[in-house]
Design a protein around this motif. Structure first.
Motif, short mmCIF file in Angstrom:
data_model
loop_
_atom_site.label_atom_id
_atom_site.label_comp_id
_atom_site.label_asym_id
_atom_site.label_seq_id
_atom_site.Cartn_x
_atom_site.Cartn_y
_atom_site.Cartn_z
N SER A 107 0.83 -1.20 0.00
CA SER A 107 0.00 0.00 0.00
C SER A 107 0.86 1.26 0.00
O SER A 107 1.69 1.45 0.88
CB SER A 107 -0.91 0.03 1.23
OG SER A 107 -1.49 1.32 1.38
N ALA A 108 0.64 2.12 -0.97
CA ALA A 108 1.35 3.40 -1.03
C ALA A 108 0.82 4.37 0.02
O ALA A 108 1.47 5.36 0.33
CB ALA A 108 1.20 4.01 -2.42
N GLU A 109 -0.34 4.07 0.57
CA GLU A 109 -0.95 4.96 1.57
C GLU A 109 -0.52 4.62 2.99
O GLU A 109 -0.97 5.25 3.94
CB GLU A 109 -2.46 4.91 1.44
CG GLU A 109 -2.95 5.47 0.11
CD GLU A 109 -4.46 5.38 -0.07
OE1 GLU A 109 -5.15 4.89 0.85
OE2 GLU A 109 -4.93 5.80 -1.12
N GLY A 110 0.31 3.60 3.16
CA GLY A 110 0.83 3.28 4.47
C GLY A 110 -0.05 2.41 5.35
O GLY A 110 0.26 2.17 6.51
N VAL A 111 -1.14 1.90 4.82
CA VAL A 111 -2.01 1.01 5.59
C VAL A 111 -1.38 -0.38 5.59
O VAL A 111 -0.98 -0.89 4.54
CB VAL A 111 -3.43 0.96 5.00
CG1 VAL A 111 -4.28 -0.09 5.69
CG2 VAL A 111 -4.08 2.33 5.08
#
Length: 177
Positions: free
Chosen positions: A127-131
């Motif tokens: 995940s690029a969003e850090g999740v």
């Protein structure tokens, strides 16, 4: 919006060719999904507005001769989408799934399902969003709607995720670009 729980799909919609889906063989551990088979669902995210709509369409299919359930979904006509495969894992004695997305990340998870309600936990890879993890719950309500709610582990803290209420919509279609 891109980090959607693969499990959300468990309550997002289920499709498989009408009556054939209702009668086709299905692994006994997948039987709790039978009431959802043959349906397409459309849901609006809790924070969706007319100016910035967030609409999810999903359907489920019996797969692999009834040994799996395949779930497809797309948001906003293909801006984002994903596919899940759910199976029974005899060694883990649990339902397990993999969820692959158009955003390039994937998840693996486990779930429990009983009386039209589910609880799930999944690990996110890429995940690029850090999740890094997702927990979700959902249910098929008495009024025929489905509700899904999740939370995400991001930077070591659990934060609110998506919340969607779905209604059956036979005209809705899952779209991939």
């Amino acid at each position: 919006m891109k980090i959607l729980s693969g499990v959300m799909l468990l309550v997002a919609g289920f499709a498989v060719g009408g009556l054939a889906a209702e009668k086709a063989s299905l692994d006994e551990h997948l039987e709790p999904f039978r009431p959802f088979l043959g349906k397409t669902w459309k849901g609006h995210f809790k924070n969706s507005t007319p100016e910035k709509p967030q609409v999810d369409v999903a359907r489920w299919e019996r797969a692999l001769n009834g040994k799996a359930v395949r779930v497809l979904h797309s948001i906003n006509d293909g801006v984002y989408g994903g596919e899940s495969i759910i199976v029974w894992d005899e060694k883990k004695k649990s339902l397990v799934y993999c969820y692959f997305t158009t955003a390039g990340f994937y998840t693996t998870g486990t779930m429990t399902l009983s009386d039209g309600k589910y609880a799930s936990h999944e690990v996110v890879t890429g995940s690029a969003e850090g999740v890094t993890e997702v927990k979700a719950t959902g249910e098929l309500r008495a009024d025929g709607t489905m509700h899904s709610k999740s939370e995400y582990l991001k930077e070591g803290k659990w934060v609110s995720g998506h919340e969607v209420t779905y209604t059956e919509d036979p005209q809705a279609e899952v779209v991939f670009k």
